[in-house]
Design a protein around this motif. Structure first.
Motif, PDB file in Angstrom:
ATOM      1  N   GLN A 186      -2.613   6.507   2.578  1.00  0.00           N
ATOM      2  CA  GLN A 186      -2.906   7.738   1.850  1.00  0.00           C
ATOM      3  C   GLN A 186      -3.389   8.873   2.767  1.00  0.00           C
ATOM      4  O   GLN A 186      -3.304  10.038   2.427  1.00  0.00           O
ATOM      5  CB  GLN A 186      -3.944   7.464   0.743  1.00  0.00           C
ATOM      6  N   ALA A 209      -8.749  -3.406  -7.504  1.00  0.00           N
ATOM      7  CA  ALA A 209      -7.982  -3.334  -6.253  1.00  0.00           C
ATOM      8  C   ALA A 209      -8.572  -4.365  -5.308  1.00  0.00           C
ATOM      9  O   ALA A 209      -9.790  -4.425  -5.127  1.00  0.00           O
ATOM     10  CB  ALA A 209      -8.082  -1.945  -5.635  1.00  0.00           C
ATOM     11  N   ARG A 239      -7.315  -2.204  -0.050  1.00  0.00           N
ATOM     12  CA  ARG A 239      -7.909  -0.858   0.025  1.00  0.00           C
ATOM     13  C   ARG A 239      -7.857  -0.319   1.461  1.00  0.00           C
ATOM     14  O   ARG A 239      -7.701   0.879   1.678  1.00  0.00           O
ATOM     15  CB  ARG A 239      -9.352  -0.896  -0.482  1.00  0.00           C
ATOM     16  N   GLN A 250      -4.365   0.896   1.928  1.00  0.00           N
ATOM     17  CA  GLN A 250      -4.146   2.090   1.107  1.00  0.00           C
ATOM     18  C   GLN A 250      -4.788   3.310   1.756  1.00  0.00           C
ATOM     19  O   GLN A 250      -4.195   4.393   1.795  1.00  0.00           O
ATOM     20  CB  GLN A 250      -4.721   1.867  -0.298  1.00  0.00           C
ATOM     21  N   ALA A 281       0.822  -1.207   0.000  1.00  0.00           N
ATOM     22  CA  ALA A 281       0.000   0.000   0.000  1.00  0.00           C
ATOM     23  C   ALA A 281       0.859   1.261   0.000  1.00  0.00           C
ATOM     24  O   ALA A 281       0.336   2.370  -0.096  1.00  0.00           O
ATOM     25  CB  ALA A 281      -0.925  -0.009   1.210  1.00  0.00           C
TER      26      ALA A 281
END
Lengths: 1036, 281
Positions: free
Chosen positions: B278, B266, B271, B274, B27
């Motif tokens: 992020q 994805a 996710r 991530q 990620a």
């Protein structure tokens, strides 16, 4: 002061243990309307503990107040005993506080571990209590049961046979009356010697048996001569060391011994049977491969090692743990998996375990034993295949003495493997379960482990002067005599003689050892490692120091409790211990690494270049043995082996009807064209037979995805519940390269000819691997022989026969054996009601485990049908081979031709199949095994949630015509069903030049399996009914 | 800051730390695996990290109760450090055993005068369950779940049944928006699957508050959790605990039906990681 903290389910919370107890008691016929309540608890000992402190322990540490409630008191106080008030007034174990009654008639049973048995929870509780500022002297965990609705006698049976295992636990009936915990007593040194020099042969053998040495006469005579030459008597620890080193378990002396073998082809003399069959096959394959040899280390280390990538090798080992599992299924299986994982950790300089396998053989859980007066002798049982019966559940009272109910064995074994593997964080990805009545007293538990090891860490060598370092768990009295015990036949007395042979595992201890071991390996902190398995320190130090010499100070080994003699320390098989050879300059760093992760490491001696094994207890020398005598002094075992080939018999109805209540369609066989035949019913029965039935109940209890590398899971298909042929995993998370794990076994074929059984097992293991995409040029296999008493020439003969097949088929397929293990003496003896000695020998049971490789896991194929309209092909040759088949089993048939292997055709077929899969032409692929084509097609259909319309009339054989029954149900080897997209049919067929291939039909949207022959309907069934039949049997 | 540092906490018996670190790396995070002893020696070093993950496994063997001993250690020695960590706007996630550990601290659902407010207890089936589940996500404030409506992930646990102390506590947590992940029924593949009658031999436990009883039958709800809860977050949305394993679905070949379904852009589990990484981008 001894306090007790009982933890009960909170109000409104179910009492799962009570529900389970009631169900099990009902299942086993122990009590029909048992009402029960349970609690778990702790005994806490400490002079300074007061009630407030105990309350603090209960509320802040031991009980979860959201769902549990704690009751505390001094042991014996009435509030601890009167909790039977939760017992419901109706229903099987259902607990409903609204209708709770206080029942003065309820029985209280408390179960606690025997003194000295490993109790990891109490150790953790001690450490955690310290965080709260509380420092008890000791904890002990207990389980409490209250029940009513049973008589006193029933309560006693329940307590002794269901709630506790006598090997490790003790049961108290009524209120507990203890004033302190027994923690062992100090040991007072006394050197013991045993006089052997003047013993005659009879006395020698008595010593061998009564001293639990289990050595044979020639061996005992050799020992006697050795000490006569030395002019002294052996110490007890010396005798134990020799017995352990020479035990069947550690030296495999029977199979590696001299054998004179005779069969229909004449006589053959083996100097070392294993070397001349299985090892020889591997040597030949390696020689033929020349520079492309991908074997790294075979039959020399703890596990076989082969090349995987430029960076890593992979290791594979499968062990058995049969005898301990027969006595204590949970503990036996638990330490079985723990032990094989340690084998992998002790391979090379330490491999990382990446997955486990488990294969079990049990008596059928619904077993009905033969009626009294219907007893059979050894020879009857050894020769006549006894098909699985499906009669009502066996009551406990009718079991032979000393035998645990198969249901209890199965549950215990499954849970034992589950708890160890899951806790270690090693996925259990592959396995199988076989049922046969002959496993009643002697279940088989095969546990396998695969490891990943850097290429440059794959070899080890202890150096003179290295320190001998014990790492991990402490030494206790658990598992004494395990190595020599496995050389003995089980009897109804085994539990009493060998209670100490049962070990108790602690997976977290092993995980901690693994964590530091791999770090130490990567930092280069040791020169050699091995696990403490059977034989404990004796075996580990003896092996590592064989070529150097070793000096060990037994008093330095950390103990779980006081009171162990020097001999007990030396031979204890306490779990979770490894022995390292560490150069002195690396010791400080290793010690500090271990300390940082709460792992105990202790120097217990040194590899001294003396050529001798010298043991000390404080200043006393207690053993001084010549390493060469110890490892090379054993006289060779010489055995006769004979195999008598049975003439081929027609497939026919079993004569005397061992089982009743089955409506056998005799005419189906006598007249295959008869219209009474009902193949749909046959198919449903085979799907529901326990060997074939879904093992979902087991699989969902095993974590098969931890470590994150799972690619093809044990269950696949649209609803994640179809039976995968093999497991695929990706052990290096940044790479696409995969490992494929599968197995093959068919004890039923061994009743016909162990040669064909072994050949079929190899073929099955390899074809399972190939079916999901493994490269057949890179499959390594393992052998595990579990046999009966090989002192009988016929029993040993059947084993040699199987080994000959291993040699032939391994070479023909180019599939090397890299590791193996045998377990002999798998027999159970007891005295029946008439006082006659009865022996049950297991059927010859050869497990072949396969480890394949695949370049890119995204090329893998699963067995579930994918899309309506796709073509279905049968690959491979179908022959009339119904002997030992499941079709024969469910129809009570005996005789027939057992499946054989055509190795050259097999090799070509596997290569062609791999080519087609690599080319992306195969949407689904499934191997044909038990139940043949019909079962494979059914499984592919219900796994994919799709139907199929097949016509098997197109299947041809070189022999010409073949009947519909063998077309549907024959278990001929080297066959696959493949699903191929219509557009790929031509390219697919091109891959199979020279190999039997038949287009047999299409996948359909209609959820029915329809099988015809030349347009005539044979089978027509809804896929949901097929699936239900397959799933219902073992839905526990 | 572009690449957040992730501390994967492990203790004796933790066994999902390697693949969880791998997932954070995929990620875009920089993950390090630390033994609890090292953190206890120098708790201030936690300040150098942006994300704390308590990985799955059997910390201290789950002796006494799942997550109990590590939870107690954190509670007794690291409570302030972690409170500060969270107040600094950093993220904490506990997966499986990590969720069990977090519930034994005050980071997810704090104890009150009457004691702990929620727990994870023995599955209704009475044993360990390893299987894939479908999850319905209501992310609310939860950083880890932003933009996610549903997921498929595997569970593997013996003690995953989420239970609150009483109805009042349940509604308080619900009203705070802390109930973010629930088990959802298995998709209808046109098959007669997930027929709970066939699968559930055990009697339904008596529940004093039917309103929050599970509605999704076994095995889709694999443990009988109240209100089918699979994961909860704290009031800030920066601490998440969940039973399913997102680190086991970061590559398409990990999906149980990857050989028969079109690949997803994805993977569901990736996710989650991530989102966390992020957040610091």
């Amino acid at each position: 002061m001894l306090w007790e903290i009982d933890i009960h389910p909170g109000e409104g919370e179910p009492d799962r243990a009570a529900e389970r107890l009631a169900h099990t008691a009902h299942d086993l016929g122990l009590a029909d309307s048992l009402q029960a309540a349970t609690a778990r608890g702790y005994l806490v000992q400490g002079a300074t503990l007061d009630r407030a402190t105990i309350e603090k322990l209960a509320s802040e540490l031991l009980a979860d107040s959201v769902v549990e409630r704690a009751i505390i008191g001094r042991v014996g106080e009435p509030q601890l005993n009167d909790c039977g008030l939760r017992i419901a007034d109706r229903g099987l174990g259902s607990v409903n506080p609204q209708s709770a009654i206080r029942n003065p008639q309820s029985h209280l049973v408390t179960v606690l571990l025997k003194p000295g048995v490993m109790d990891p929870v109490s150790q953790s509780a001690l450490t955690a209590a310290a965080d709260l500022g509380v420092h008890p002297e000791a904890f002990a965990t207990i389980r409490k049961y209250w029940f009513s609705g049973v008589s006193d006698a029933q309560a006693k049976t329940l307590g002794e046979r269901l709630l506790a295992n006598d090997a490790i636990e003790q049961v108290y009936f009524g209120p507990l009356a203890l004033d302190r915990l027994e923690l062992g007593h100090p040991y007072k040194f006394e050197l013991r010697t045993t006089a052997v020099r003047d013993l005659d042969d009879v006395a020698l053998m008595r010593l061998s048996r009564e001293g639990q040495l289990y050595l044979q006469l020639a061996e005992m005579q050799t020992v006697r001569q050795y000490y006569r030459d030395l002019g002294r008597e052996p110490t007890d620890i010396e005798l134990e060391t020799i017995a352990q080193t020479w035990s069947e378990h550690c030296s495999h002396k029977t199979l590696a011994g001299r054998i004179a073998y005779r069969d229909e082809n004449g006589e053959r003399q083996f100097g070392n049977m294993l070397k001349e069959t299985i090892f020889a096959a591997t040597q030949k394959i390696r020689a033929d491969l020349g520079p492309n040899d991908w074997c790294v280390s075979v039959f020399e280390d703890n596990a076989g090692v082969v090349r995987f990538t430029d960076e890593f090798n992979i290791a594979f080992k499968v062990e058995t743990h049969n005898h301990p599992s027969a006595l204590e299924p949970y503990g036996g299986a638990n330490t079985g998996i723990g032990g094989v994982i340690r084998d992998i950790m002790g391979t090379g300089l330490g491999a990382k375990p990446i997955c486990s396998t488990d294969v079990f053989c049990f008596a059928p859980p619904e077993l009905q034993t033969r009626r009294q007066g219907d007893t059979e002798t050894r020879s009857d049982l050894a020769s006549a295949p006894l098909p699985v019966s499906l009669s009502p559940c066996l009551p406990v009272s009718s079991l032979p003495p000393g035998v645990l109910h198969p249901r209890r064995v199965m549950r215990g074994v499954v849970e034992g493997v589950r708890d160890y593997g899951n806790r270690m964080g090693i996925p259990t990805v592959n396995g199988a379960v076989y049922f046969d009545e002959r496993y009643l007293g002697n279940p088989l538990v095969y546990c396998g482990s695969v490891g990943l090891i850097p290429c440059d860490k794959s070899h080890k060598c202890a150096q003179p002067g290295d320190l001998i370092v014990a790492v991990g768990g402490r030494t206790g009295r658990d598992g004494i005599h395990g190595a020599t015990f496995s050389s003995a036949e089980l009897t109804s007395q085994s539990e009493h003689i060998s209670g100490g042979a049962v070990q108790i595992g602690n997976a977290i201890e092993e995980k901690k050892v693994l964590d530091v071991l791999l770090t130490a390996r990567d930092r280069g902190l040791f020169n050699a490692v091995t696990d403490c398995g059977a034989g404990g320190f004796s075996s580990a130090v003896g092996e590592m120091g064989e070529k150097i010499g070793a000096e060990v100070h037994l008093d330095r080994a950390p103990l779980k409790y006081e009171g162990l003699s020097y001999t007990e320390i030396w031979i204890s098989e306490a779990q979770e211990r490894m022995v390292l050879a560490v150069s002195e300059n690396h010791w400080p760093e290793l010690e500090s690494l271990c300390r940082s992760e709460n792992v105990e490491a202790t120097v217990i001696g040194q590899f001294v270049p003396s050529g001798r094994l010298q043991l000390y207890y404080h200043e006393h020398r207690v053993a001084d043995l010549d390493m060469h005598f110890l490892h090379k002094g054993r006289p060779p075992v010489v055995r006769n082996a004979v195999f008598e080939k049975r003439p081929l018999e027609q497939l026919r109805i079993a004569e005397c009807g061992l089982r009743t209540g089955r409506n056998v369609q005799q005419s189906a066989i006598r007249n295959p064209q008869s219209e009474i035949r009902n193949f749909t019913r046959d198919l449903l029965r085979i799907l529901g037979s326990p060997n074939v039935a879904s093992k979902e109940w087991i699989i969902h209890q095993y974590d098969h995805e931890v470590q994150g590398g799972s690619v093809v899971k044990p269950l696949v298909g649209i609803a994640n519940d179809g039976p995968s042929d093999a497991a695929v995993l990706r052990p290096v998370l940044h790479s696409r390269r995969g490992i494929v794990i599968s197995c093959g076994m068919n004890p039923r074929y061994g009743d016909f000819d162990p040669y064909h059984m072994a050949a079929s097992a190899i073929d099955e293991a390899v074809r399972n691997c190939v079916a999901v995409g493994a490269d057949p040029a890179r499959i390594a296999i393992l052998d595990n022989f579990c046999w009966g008493d090989c002192e009988r020439p016929e029993t040993l003969g059947s084993l040699v026969r199987a080994a000959l097949a291993c040699y032939d088929v391994s070479i023909a397929l180019g599939t090397p054996f890299i590791s193996g293990k045998d377990s002999l003496n798998n027999e159970f003896s007891y005295h029946d009601a008439a006082g006659q000695r009865q022996t049950i020998a297991i059927p010859p049971s050869l497990l072949i485990s396969a480890m394949g490789q695949i370049d890119d896991v995204s090329k893998c194929v699963t067995m579930d049908f994918k899309r309506s309209g796709n073509s279905i092909y049968l690959i491979g040759e179908t022959r009339d081979e119904l002997g030992g088949s499941h079709y024969a089993l469910v129809n009570d048939l005996v005789g027939g031709q057992v499946p054989t292997v055509n190795p050259q055709l097999a090799r070509n077929t596997f290569a062609a199949m791999h080519g087609a899969i690599q080319a992306g032409l195969v949407r689904a692929c499934h191997d044909l095994s038990e139940g043949g084509l019909a079962v494979a097609a059914a499984e592919m259909a219900f796994a994919g949630g799709l139907g199929a319309r097949l016509d098997i009339g197109t299947i041809r054989t070189p022999a010409g015509s073949i009947g519909d029954i063998p077309r549907l149900f024959s278990e001929s080897n080297t066959r696959f069903l493949c699903e191929v997209e219509a557009g790929s049919a031509e390219s697919f067929e091109k891959h199979f030049e020279g190999i039997p291939i038949a287009y047999i039909g299409r996948v359909s949207d209609e959820p029915r399996l329809k099988i015809m022959s030349g347009g005539i309907g044979l089978i027509d069934a809804n896929i949901f009914d097929l699936k239900e039949a397959w799933q219902a049997t073992l839905r526990w | 800051m572009t690449q957040p540092r992730v501390l994967i906490l492990r203790a004796p018996g933790t066994n999902c730390d390697v693949e969880t670190a791998h997932a954070f790396e995929l990620a875009g995070g920089a993950a390090e695996r630390w033994h609890i002893n090292r953190v206890l020696e120098e708790p201030r070093l936690l300040g150098d990290f942006q994300i704390l993950c308590i990985a799955g496994g059997f910390s201290y063997g789950d002796d006494i109760a799942a997550g109990r001993i590590l939870g107690n250690q954190i509670q007794h020695h690291l409570a302030e450090t972690l409170a500060t960590f969270r107040e600094a706007g950093k993220l904490i996630i506990g997966i499986c055993n990590g969720f069990q550990v977090l519930l034994k601290t005050n980071l997810l659902a704090a104890a009150d005068a009457h004691g702990p407010t929620a727990t994870l207890t023995l599955n209704d089936s009475g044993h360990f369950e390893a299987r894939w589940v479908r999850l319905a996500v209501e992310p609310g404030k939860c950083i880890f779940l932003q933009g996610i409506q549903e997921m498929e992930l595997p569970v593997a646990h013996g003690e995953g049944k989420f239970v609150t102390r009483d109805e009042t506590t349940f509604h308080r947590l619900a009203n705070n928006g802390q109930f973010v992940i629930r088990y959802s029924p298995i998709a209808d593949c046109g098959l007669r699957i997930a027929d709970s009658n066939q699968h559930s031999p055990l009697p339904t436990p008596h529940s004093p508050f039917a309103a929050i009883s599970p509605t999704v039958p076994y095995p889709a709800n694999p443990n009988g959790a109240q209100s089918d809860l699979a994961g909860i977050c704290d009031e800030s949305g920066r601490v998440l605990g969940l039973m399913p394993h997102p680190e086991r679905f970061v590559d398409w070949t990990q999906h149980p039906r990857w050989t028969r379904e079109p690949a997803r852009p994805a993977c569901d589990g990736l996710r989650v990681f991530q989102n966390a990484v992020q957040y610091f981008a």
